[in-house]
Design a protein around this motif. Structure first.
Motif, mmCIF file in Angstrom:
data_model
loop_
_atom_site.group_PDB
_atom_site.id
_atom_site.type_symbol
_atom_site.label_atom_id
_atom_site.label_comp_id
_atom_site.label_asym_id
_atom_site.label_seq_id
_atom_site.Cartn_x
_atom_site.Cartn_y
_atom_site.Cartn_z
ATOM 1 N N PRO A 55 0.838 -1.199 0.000
ATOM 2 C CA PRO A 55 0.000 0.000 0.000
ATOM 3 C C PRO A 55 0.880 1.259 0.000
ATOM 4 N N CYS A 56 1.314 1.689 -1.165
ATOM 5 C CA CYS A 56 2.300 2.768 -1.282
ATOM 6 C C CYS A 56 1.793 4.112 -0.772
ATOM 7 N N TRP A 57 0.471 4.272 -0.662
ATOM 8 C CA TRP A 57 -0.097 5.566 -0.264
ATOM 9 C C TRP A 57 -0.062 5.792 1.248
ATOM 10 N N ILE A 58 0.355 4.782 2.006
ATOM 11 C CA ILE A 58 0.446 4.909 3.461
ATOM 12 C C ILE A 58 1.891 5.233 3.831
ATOM 13 N N GLY A 60 5.404 5.340 5.191
ATOM 14 C CA GLY A 60 6.271 4.297 5.704
ATOM 15 C C GLY A 60 6.328 3.044 4.850
ATOM 16 N N TYR A 61 5.486 2.965 3.822
ATOM 17 C CA TYR A 61 5.458 1.787 2.958
ATOM 18 C C TYR A 61 5.771 2.187 1.519
ATOM 19 N N ASP A 62 6.444 1.294 0.790
ATOM 20 C CA ASP A 62 6.853 1.634 -0.573
ATOM 21 C C ASP A 62 6.072 0.910 -1.661
ATOM 22 N N GLY A 63 5.140 0.023 -1.277
ATOM 23 C CA GLY A 63 4.323 -0.671 -2.262
ATOM 24 C C GLY A 63 4.762 -2.092 -2.548
ATOM 25 N N ASP A 94 7.023 6.252 -9.161
ATOM 26 C CA ASP A 94 8.361 6.306 -9.747
ATOM 27 C C ASP A 94 8.949 7.667 -9.378
ATOM 28 N N PRO A 95 9.938 7.716 -8.471
ATOM 29 C CA PRO A 95 10.495 9.001 -8.022
ATOM 30 C C PRO A 95 11.018 9.862 -9.161
ATOM 31 N N ARG A 96 11.401 9.240 -10.262
ATOM 32 C CA ARG A 96 11.899 10.009 -11.408
ATOM 33 C C ARG A 96 10.793 10.811 -12.079
ATOM 34 N N ARG A 97 9.534 10.498 -11.752
ATOM 35 C CA ARG A 97 8.404 11.175 -12.384
ATOM 36 C C ARG A 97 7.743 12.180 -11.450
ATOM 37 N N GLY A 98 8.404 12.470 -10.326
ATOM 38 C CA GLY A 98 7.862 13.458 -9.397
ATOM 39 C C GLY A 98 7.622 12.863 -8.028
ATOM 40 N N THR A 99 7.041 13.679 -7.153
ATOM 41 C CA THR A 99 6.831 13.250 -5.770
ATOM 42 C C THR A 99 5.371 13.033 -5.412
ATOM 43 N N GLU A 100 4.452 13.397 -6.308
ATOM 44 C CA GLU A 100 3.025 13.288 -5.995
ATOM 45 C C GLU A 100 2.431 12.055 -6.673
ATOM 46 N N TRP A 101 1.823 11.192 -5.849
ATOM 47 C CA TRP A 101 1.142 10.008 -6.373
ATOM 48 C C TRP A 101 -0.357 10.293 -6.458
ATOM 49 N N PRO A 102 -1.064 9.876 -7.511
ATOM 50 C CA PRO A 102 -0.642 8.964 -8.575
ATOM 51 C C PRO A 102 -0.054 9.632 -9.820
#
Length: 327
Positions: A55-58, A60-63, A94-102
């Motif tokens: 769950p990447c949106w929480i 402390g977790y990376d997915g 993908d950190p190369r595509r920015g810092t805001e998900w999604p």
């Protein structure tokens, strides 16, 4: 547990219920996660669903957590050969595509998909993914590119069936047409439950099984509908879980009333009636169970044996015609 055919004729035989492991090893601790998987399979469950971003949106977790947990369980139980494993690609940050998900999701380009499938195989501890699904739409990539790389993976044997999630019906139909005689989408996973959102409902990157999706699945015998969030996170029964705003319209009251009436007639819970209805609706769906306790799982498993008669199904279907206005 009854079985069904994922992907229609020539597809994969799977259990009628699917266990979603989104929060396993994170919100649901590892011991409980293993126990839930053990009980699901003991009851005849063979189909599990995850993603490379859960769950990447929480914080402390990376997915990677859900796939890694499932991989550990498959290895510990020697269960790979008796488990149909589904995962997804396209929504991992993908950190190369920015810092805001999604907005920074990995996307569905050929290089991204190739890299993602290798990561999923490694985390799951397998050399083949039984159902590989594109997770969210990526309008920056030509559909033919995504269709091509997915067909390549299927023809190479890296993945089995192909699926799609959170896409519009016209985009799915376009992709299936582009595939021609090559492997194409044979499962569509959308937000779907007994209650229907307003026609103008917005769930962000999530998409629900609206009329065009249902019509597409009805028309194509090699396309199976998978229903995620079938119990709306407990909103059917829990006062502390109010219905999402998108479901608040006059038709909801009518459907809830009929749901409770049928539950009383059958001696089942509203959740069990919802799951039984999904299994026998038009088109039928495979519910993806999102459970965190053994009691929740046991309640859901019992729904597989609940028989709704023709009159009850007809009444459930007819209740609360879709509304176009808010309350």
């Amino acid at each position: 547990m009854e079985t069904t055919r994922l992907g229609g004729p020539g597809g994969i035989e799977v259990s009628a219920l699917c266990l979603g492991v989104m929060y396993f090893s994170t919100i649901v601790d590892e011991a409980t996660s293993f126990a839930l998987l053990d009980r699901f399979t003991e009851a005849g469950g063979t189909f599990v669903d995850t993603s490379d971003n859960y769950p990447c949106w929480i914080d402390g977790y990376d997915g990677s957590e859900s796939e890694l947990l499932l991989g550990r369980w498959l290895a510990a139980r020697g269960a790979r050969d008796r488990t149909v494993v589904a995962t997804k690609v396209g929504a991992l940050p993908d950190p190369r595509r920015g810092t805001e998900w999604p907005a920074n999701a990995e996307g569905l380009g050929e290089r991204a998909v190739r890299a993602a499938v290798e990561g999923s195989l490694r985390r799951l501890g397998t050399d083949r993914i039984d159902l590989y699904q594109t997770h969210i739409e990526d309008r920056t990539v030509p559909p033919a590119e995504t269709v091509g790389v997915l067909a390549d993976l299927a023809e190479e044997g890296t993945v089995g069936l192909l699926g799609v999630s959170n896409h519009r019906a016209d985009r799915i139909a376009e992709a299936r047409a582009l595939a021609g005689d090559r492997p194409r989408y044979r499962a569509v996973q959308q937000r779907h439950s007994y209650l229907r959102p307003r026609p103008d409902a917005d769930f962000g990157v999530q998409r629900w099984a609206d009329g065009p999706i249902l019509d597409l699945v009805r028309a194509e015998d090699d396309l199976t509908l998978l229903a995620y969030s079938p119990l709306l996170s407990g909103s059917y029964t829990r006062p502390d879980r109010p219905l999402p705003e998108q479901y608040r319209h006059p038709g909801t009251r009518q459907r809830l009333s009929e749901l409770r009436r049928v539950a009383a007639e059958t001696g089942a819970t509203p959740h069990q009636v919802v799951l039984a209805w999904l299994l026998r609706s038009d088109p039928p769906a495979i519910p993806i169970l999102g459970v965190s306790t053994m009691a929740q799982l046991e309640e859901a498993l019992a729904a597989a044996d609940l028989v709704l008669d023709a009159d009850q199904l007809a009444r459930l279907d007819a209740a609360g015609a879709p509304a176009v206005q808010r309350e």
